[in-house]
Design an enzyme around this catalytic site. Sequence first.
Site, mmCIF file in Angstrom:
data_model
loop_
_atom_site.group_PDB
_atom_site.id
_atom_site.type_symbol
_atom_site.label_atom_id
_atom_site.label_comp_id
_atom_site.label_asym_id
_atom_site.label_seq_id
_atom_site.Cartn_x
_atom_site.Cartn_y
_atom_site.Cartn_z
ATOM 1 N N ASP A 74 -7.128 -1.375 -4.776
ATOM 2 C CA ASP A 74 -8.073 -1.107 -3.817
ATOM 3 C C ASP A 74 -9.271 0.157 -4.400
ATOM 4 O OD1 ASP A 74 -6.184 -1.081 -0.860
ATOM 5 O OD2 ASP A 74 -7.141 -2.788 -1.888
ATOM 6 N N ASP B 36 1.025 -1.071 0.266
ATOM 7 C CA ASP B 36 0.050 -0.022 0.074
ATOM 8 C C ASP B 36 0.920 1.169 0.028
ATOM 9 O OD1 ASP B 36 -2.325 -1.818 2.269
ATOM 10 O OD2 ASP B 36 -2.422 -1.436 0.120
#
Length: 154
Positions: free
Chosen positions: A129, A111
């Site tokens: 995402d 991330d």
Amino acid sequence: MLYYLLAVIVLIFDQLTKWLIVKNMVIGQSTELIPNILYFTSSRNRGAAWSILEGQRFFFFIITAVVLVIVIYYMQKMGRFKPFLGTALGLVIGGTLGNFIDRLFRGEVVDFIHVYIFKYSYPIFNVADSSLVIGVILILIYMFIEEKKEKKHG
Ligand SMILES: CCC[C@@H]1OC(=O)[C@@H](C)C[C@H](C)CCCCC(=O)CCC[C@@H](CC)/C=C/C=C(\COC)CC[C@@H](O)[C@@H](O)C[C@H](O)CNC1=O
């Protein structure tokens, strides 16, 4: 088919950005893009959103397979004839595969998109995402529009 191409483009973009982050940043390192709003912070997540179900790799593989089967079924059944739905499903496929590849080969998800919303540090996420969330929102909009049509035409 066109919408699977969209999924592949999302997948490549997701993996490319993750590769660049892994290659150029150490975990925890943060780069300011927009002061107090947007940063690139290298982070890893062994769970799902908000790190729920941390480390449950087997569960994630099951969920990913279920999500893919359902989404591909609707792509074949309806998505390929409806551009709006096909795009939404393509985004979900691309995002799901993006995180799946991380889980498979890295054992965790990379991330880096770090957003502060009114001083609240939103969980660090990635391109996959974003594609998933946008795809889910578009599917909800599609369902809402279809429902309105149903009511109108009876
Ligand atoms: C976006 C789905 C999460 C994604 O699901 C996936 O892979 C799918 C294909 C497989 C999961 C195992 C199944 C979904 C579980 C349900 C879930 O998660 C509820 C989601 C709600 C959603 C409202 C729409 C919030 C969104 C939050 C975030 C994203 O905001 C943009 C924060 C993301 C950060 O916590 C980041 O560390 C997460 C990390 O990258 C791993 N990502 C995943 O698990």
